[in-house]
Design a protein around this motif. Structure first.
Motif, PDB file in Angstrom:
ATOM      1  N   LEU A 112       4.979   0.567   5.067  1.00 34.61           N
ATOM      2  CA  LEU A 112       5.406   0.768   3.691  1.00 34.61           C
ATOM      3  C   LEU A 112       4.503  -0.052   2.767  1.00 34.61           C
ATOM      4  N   TYR A 113       4.125   0.536   1.658  1.00 32.81           N
ATOM      5  CA  TYR A 113       3.249  -0.090   0.655  1.00 32.81           C
ATOM      6  C   TYR A 113       1.786  -0.182   1.083  1.00 32.81           C
ATOM      7  N   GLU A 114       1.447   0.196   2.324  1.00 32.13           N
ATOM      8  CA  GLU A 114       0.066  -0.010   2.776  1.00 32.13           C
ATOM      9  C   GLU A 114      -0.908   0.925   2.065  1.00 32.13           C
ATOM     10  N   ILE A 115      -0.579   2.210   2.004  1.00 36.67           N
ATOM     11  CA  ILE A 115      -1.471   3.146   1.307  1.00 36.67           C
ATOM     12  C   ILE A 115      -0.721   4.023   0.310  1.00 36.67           C
ATOM     13  N   THR A 116       0.617   4.013   0.375  1.00 36.09           N
ATOM     14  CA  THR A 116       1.419   4.875  -0.497  1.00 36.09           C
ATOM     15  C   THR A 116       2.553   4.074  -1.131  1.00 36.09           C
ATOM     16  N   PRO A 117       3.133   4.586  -2.218  1.00 37.40           N
ATOM     17  CA  PRO A 117       4.280   3.904  -2.832  1.00 37.40           C
ATOM     18  C   PRO A 117       5.473   3.827  -1.874  1.00 37.40           C
ATOM     19  N   TYR A 118       6.347   2.872  -2.122  1.00 35.28           N
ATOM     20  CA  TYR A 118       7.516   2.642  -1.272  1.00 35.28           C
ATOM     21  C   TYR A 118       8.358   3.906  -1.113  1.00 35.28           C
TER      22      TYR A 118
END
Length: 205
Positions: free
Chosen positions: A168-174
């Motif tokens: 989560l949060y790594e490449i996309t929004p939560y």
């Protein structure tokens, strides 16, 4: 290449509780080799402890923690599963962490992503290209243009697919959740290690 496969592992759920936390941990049994079974269960417990530690303190009066797991593959001497740990420790919302483990059920060995492929193969570039194509095709909104997976990118094995995923949060929004990218073993068969778990998935039954 012919493989000799044992029966699928028996995976049962064991409840572990401590203040503000309730975890359901997989316990593996029924394997032919006791040493392999012990190694797998030790690795699972180690990973569960790390997830709890990574979530941080539960000192907030509203804090809670829930742990659970999903079995992804349990055949052809391959056991692949995902451990999840959700915790609310304060703030706007809780956070779910995921750790996936893929084992050789005959030996207890836990595989790294690199070990799924032939030595010297540029698996990082091949997988990155496939992930990038899926991002475009599925119109996934990323924080910035996707460049590459890490050499140790998290993964699990599901049937005849390698599933690459991001935190989560790594490449996309939560709100997107965990971004999963299933890659058919047939799309990478030329670089797959024939003696590894993907090689077994690619083998004729």
């Amino acid at each position: 290449m012919a493989f000799q496969f044992q029966q699928p592992a028996i995976v049962q759920s064991s409840r572990v509780a401590f203040p503000k936390a309730e975890l359901y941990v997989p316990v593996v049994s029924g394997l032919r080799q006791p040493a392999a079974q012990t190694a797998i269960n030790n690795k699972i417990r180690q990973s569960e402890r790390q997830l709890v530690q990574d979530q941080g303190s539960l000192s907030d009066p509203r804090a809670e923690m829930i742990g659970y797991f999903e079995i992804k593959t349990n055949e052809k001497n391959v056991l692949s599963l995902s451990l999840f740990n959700y915790a609310y420790t304060g703030g706007a919302h809780g956070l779910t962490l995921q750790e996936s483990l893929s084992f050789d059920a005959a030996t207890g060995k836990a595989f790294t992503l690199a070990e799924l492929f032939k030595p010297g193969s540029d698996y990082v570039k091949r997988l990155s290209d496939l992930v990038r194509a899926q991002i475009a095709e599925r119109q996934i909104e990323t924080f910035e243009p996707f460049k590459s997976i890490r050499p140790d990118q998290p993964f699990y094995i599901a049937d005849r697919a390698l599933v690459i995923y991001f935190a989560l949060y790594e490449i996309t929004p939560y709100a997107f959740g965990f971004p999963y990218f299933p890659i058919s073993v047939y799309d990478v068969s030329d670089i797959v290690n024939p003696n590894g778990p993907l090689g077994r998935m690619d083998a004729n039954d």
